[in-house]
Design a protein around this motif. Structure first.
Motif, PDB file in Angstrom:
ATOM      1  N   LEU A 115      47.119 -16.433  25.892  1.00  0.00           N
ATOM      2  CA  LEU A 115      47.574 -15.074  26.115  1.00  0.00           C
ATOM      3  C   LEU A 115      46.330 -14.195  26.057  1.00  0.00           C
ATOM      4  CD1 LEU A 115      50.125 -13.276  26.450  1.00  0.00           C
ATOM      5  CD2 LEU A 115      50.058 -12.970  23.974  1.00  0.00           C
ATOM      6  N   ALA A 116      46.133 -13.380  27.083  1.00  0.00           N
ATOM      7  CA  ALA A 116      44.948 -12.526  27.161  1.00  0.00           C
ATOM      8  C   ALA A 116      45.372 -11.063  27.230  1.00  0.00           C
ATOM      9  CB  ALA A 116      44.124 -12.892  28.392  1.00  0.00           C
ATOM     10  N   ARG A 117      44.479 -10.187  26.788  1.00  0.00           N
ATOM     11  CA  ARG A 117      44.720  -8.741  26.862  1.00  0.00           C
ATOM     12  C   ARG A 117      43.670  -8.127  27.787  1.00  0.00           C
ATOM     13  NH1 ARG A 117      47.681  -5.480  24.003  1.00  0.00           N
ATOM     14  NH2 ARG A 117      47.890  -6.895  22.242  1.00  0.00           N
ATOM     15  N   ALA A 118      44.129  -7.288  28.705  1.00  0.00           N
ATOM     16  CA  ALA A 118      43.228  -6.620  29.641  1.00  0.00           C
ATOM     17  C   ALA A 118      42.399  -5.566  28.915  1.00  0.00           C
ATOM     18  CB  ALA A 118      44.018  -5.986  30.774  1.00  0.00           C
ATOM     19  N   ARG A 151      46.143 -12.510  46.761  1.00  0.00           N
ATOM     20  CA  ARG A 151      45.923 -13.618  45.827  1.00  0.00           C
ATOM     21  C   ARG A 151      45.780 -13.139  44.385  1.00  0.00           C
ATOM     22  NH1 ARG A 151      40.637 -16.045  48.339  1.00  0.00           N
ATOM     23  NH2 ARG A 151      40.234 -13.821  48.392  1.00  0.00           N
ATOM     24  N   PHE A 152      45.526 -11.875  44.196  1.00  0.00           N
ATOM     25  CA  PHE A 152      45.211 -11.310  42.892  1.00  0.00           C
ATOM     26  C   PHE A 152      46.379 -10.478  42.358  1.00  0.00           C
ATOM     27  CE2 PHE A 152      41.366 -12.037  45.243  1.00  0.00           C
ATOM     28  CZ  PHE A 152      40.509 -12.609  44.318  1.00  0.00           C
ATOM     29  N   ILE A 153      46.338 -10.185  41.039  1.00  0.00           N
ATOM     30  CA  ILE A 153      47.348  -9.314  40.439  1.00  0.00           C
ATOM     31  C   ILE A 153      46.671  -8.062  39.898  1.00  0.00           C
ATOM     32  CG2 ILE A 153      49.023 -11.104  39.853  1.00  0.00           C
ATOM     33  CD1 ILE A 153      47.950 -11.039  36.972  1.00  0.00           C
ATOM     34  N   ASN A 154      47.413  -6.978  39.916  1.00  0.00           N
ATOM     35  CA  ASN A 154      46.951  -5.740  39.290  1.00  0.00           C
ATOM     36  C   ASN A 154      47.172  -5.867  37.797  1.00  0.00           C
ATOM     37  OD1 ASN A 154      46.354  -4.338  41.722  1.00  0.00           O
ATOM     38  ND2 ASN A 154      48.538  -3.949  41.994  1.00  0.00           N
ATOM     39  N   ILE A 155      46.197  -5.416  37.038  1.00  0.00           N
ATOM     40  CA  ILE A 155      46.366  -5.386  35.589  1.00  0.00           C
ATOM     41  C   ILE A 155      45.941  -4.018  35.077  1.00  0.00           C
ATOM     42  CG2 ILE A 155      46.190  -7.876  35.198  1.00  0.00           C
ATOM     43  CD1 ILE A 155      43.282  -7.527  34.447  1.00  0.00           C
ATOM     44  N   LYS A 156      46.552  -3.617  33.983  1.00  0.00           N
ATOM     45  CA  LYS A 156      46.248  -2.337  33.349  1.00  0.00           C
ATOM     46  C   LYS A 156      45.651  -2.602  31.971  1.00  0.00           C
ATOM     47  CE  LYS A 156      48.364   0.213  36.461  1.00  0.00           C
ATOM     48  NZ  LYS A 156      47.539   0.656  37.537  1.00  0.00           N
ATOM     49  N   LYS A 157      44.755  -1.737  31.549  1.00  0.00           N
ATOM     50  CA  LYS A 157      44.125  -1.858  30.244  1.00  0.00           C
ATOM     51  C   LYS A 157      45.206  -1.955  29.163  1.00  0.00           C
ATOM     52  CE  LYS A 157      40.813   0.243  27.147  1.00  0.00           C
ATOM     53  NZ  LYS A 157      39.817   1.290  26.947  1.00  0.00           N
TER      54      LYS A 157
END
Length: 131
Positions: A46-49, A59-65
């Protein structure tokens, strides 16, 4: 009137001779990936942005801080490429993105919890065995 009809027919014919769909070839991110199982379906960590990330293509996903991400695979870094992981967004406030799996730069996240070691090295694409 007849000239207009011929012109319309000519334009339609010219339009139909062109390819209807043009493909966009994307660079391959890596040849190998590390997973916890042979199908890359078990969660590795499990990772946190640490920063926002806007996906450059499908191919990619959007991530938010601050967002949590389940990590399923880690691409093996190749020369001149960044290091990417494959994962899925997690959390109630991001329900519209939950279940979306895609790549994101590993440099933008910190691992919060490791569930199991990614000790299976697999090719990123599987060739048809009947070829």
């Amino acid at each position: 009137m007849t000239q207009r009809l011929y012109l319309v027919v000519l334009l339609l014919c010219l339009g139909l001779t062109r390819p209807l769909v043009t493909g966009i070839f994307m660079d391959k991110l890596a040849s190998k990936k590390l997973c916890a199982d042979d199908d890359c379906v078990y969660t590795i960590s499990l990772a946190r942005a640490e920063e926002d990330y806007n996906a450059p293509d499908c191919r990619f996903i959007n991530i938010k801080k601050g967002q949590l991400i389940y990590v399923y695979a880690k691409l093996v870094k190749e020369k001149d490429s960044g290091e990417f992981w494959a994962g899925s967004v997690y959390g109630e406030q991001y329900e519209d993105h939950m279940g979306t799996v895609g790549y994101f730069p590993s440099s933008l996240v910190s691992e919060q919890h490791v569930y199991q070691e990614a000790n299976k090295t697999l090719p990123t694409t599987v060739r048809n065995l009947q070829e």
